[in-house]
Design an enzyme around this catalytic site. Structure first.
Site, PDB file in Angstrom:
ATOM      1  N   HIS A   1       0.846  -1.184   0.000  1.00 11.07           N
ATOM      2  CA  HIS A   1       0.000   0.000   0.000  1.00 11.07           C
ATOM      3  C   HIS A   1       0.889   1.244   0.000  1.00 11.07           C
ATOM      4  O   HIS A   1       2.074   1.175   0.334  1.00 11.07           O
ATOM      5  CB  HIS A   1      -0.900   0.015   1.230  1.00 11.07           C
ATOM      6  CG  HIS A   1      -1.916  -1.082   1.225  1.00 11.07           C
ATOM      7  ND1 HIS A   1      -2.950  -1.123   2.130  1.00 11.07           N
ATOM      8  CD2 HIS A   1      -2.066  -2.185   0.442  1.00 11.07           C
ATOM      9  CE1 HIS A   1      -3.699  -2.192   1.898  1.00 11.07           C
ATOM     10  NE2 HIS A   1      -3.168  -2.854   0.879  1.00 11.07           N
TER      11      HIS A   1
ATOM     12  N   GLU B   1       1.072   3.749   2.006  1.00 14.09           N
ATOM     13  CA  GLU B   1       1.647   4.056   3.323  1.00 14.09           C
ATOM     14  C   GLU B   1       2.776   3.091   3.679  1.00 14.09           C
ATOM     15  O   GLU B   1       3.819   3.514   4.178  1.00 14.09           O
ATOM     16  CB  GLU B   1       0.560   4.003   4.409  1.00 14.09           C
ATOM     17  CG  GLU B   1      -0.541   5.016   4.226  1.00 14.09           C
ATOM     18  CD  GLU B   1      -1.711   4.520   3.367  1.00 14.09           C
ATOM     19  OE1 GLU B   1      -2.760   5.168   3.391  1.00 14.09           O
ATOM     20  OE2 GLU B   1      -1.571   3.474   2.676  1.00 14.09           O
TER      21      GLU B   1
END
Length: 167
Positions: A53, A55
């Site tokens: 992802h 992040e």
């Protein structure tokens, strides 16, 4: 303290998904002392990695760039409210503050009706509910085995680590 330039950068990174195959529109930056030290975009499809992802990619990049797994004192700016996986990664890394742009309702409205071939469906509410449960109570079947052997390795490793860090 929030700085709009860092959020704009996270959103710019998310927009790379418009032209980069194998990415999805979730971008993030990690900031330390007023400087970007890590960036990431969702590359789950590209990397064949469901944990890739925006992040987590930004956290990995920051940790490599700073040569540490301790990211206390950093802030993470994300183009979208992070899922439980990403929140867990932030907590493990020690991210001190989170700023995000679109929330889960906005993401759901934009992505919720995509066919499964376009995007693997994720039920964020279910993820949140499952994350707070102890392993035996989660929906995914699980069973514990060989706990004594695993615990013995943990204890041996911890003992060696204590010895290395004692004065």
């Amino acid at each position: 303290m929030y700085e709009a330039r860092f959020m704009r950068r996270a959103i710019e990174i998310s927009a790379e998904a418009l032209t980069t195959p194998g990415t999805e529109p979730f971008g993030a930056v990690v900031v330390k002392d007023g400087k970007i030290v890590g960036t990431g975009i969702n590359r789950s499809v590209m990397n064949h990695d469901p944990t890739s992802h925006g992040e987590t990619e930004a956290i990995r990049d920051a940790a490599r760039n700073l040569r540490t797994v301790d990211l206390r004192g950093t802030e993470l700016y994300s183009s979208c409210e992070p899922c439980p996986l990403c929140v867990s990664a932030m907590l493990i890394a020690g991210i001190s503050r989170l700023y995000y742009a679109a929330d889960m309702a906005q993401a759901g409205a934009a992505l919720g009706d995509l066919p499964e071939q376009a995007r693997f469906p994720i039920d964020v509410d279910d993820m949140r509910a499952q994350c707070v449960l102890p392993a035996p109570k989660r929906a995914m079947p699980c069973a514990q085995h060989e706990s004594s052997a695993a615990a013995e390795v943990l204890e041996r490793w911890a003992s060696a680590a204590r010895s290395r860090f004692q004065d």
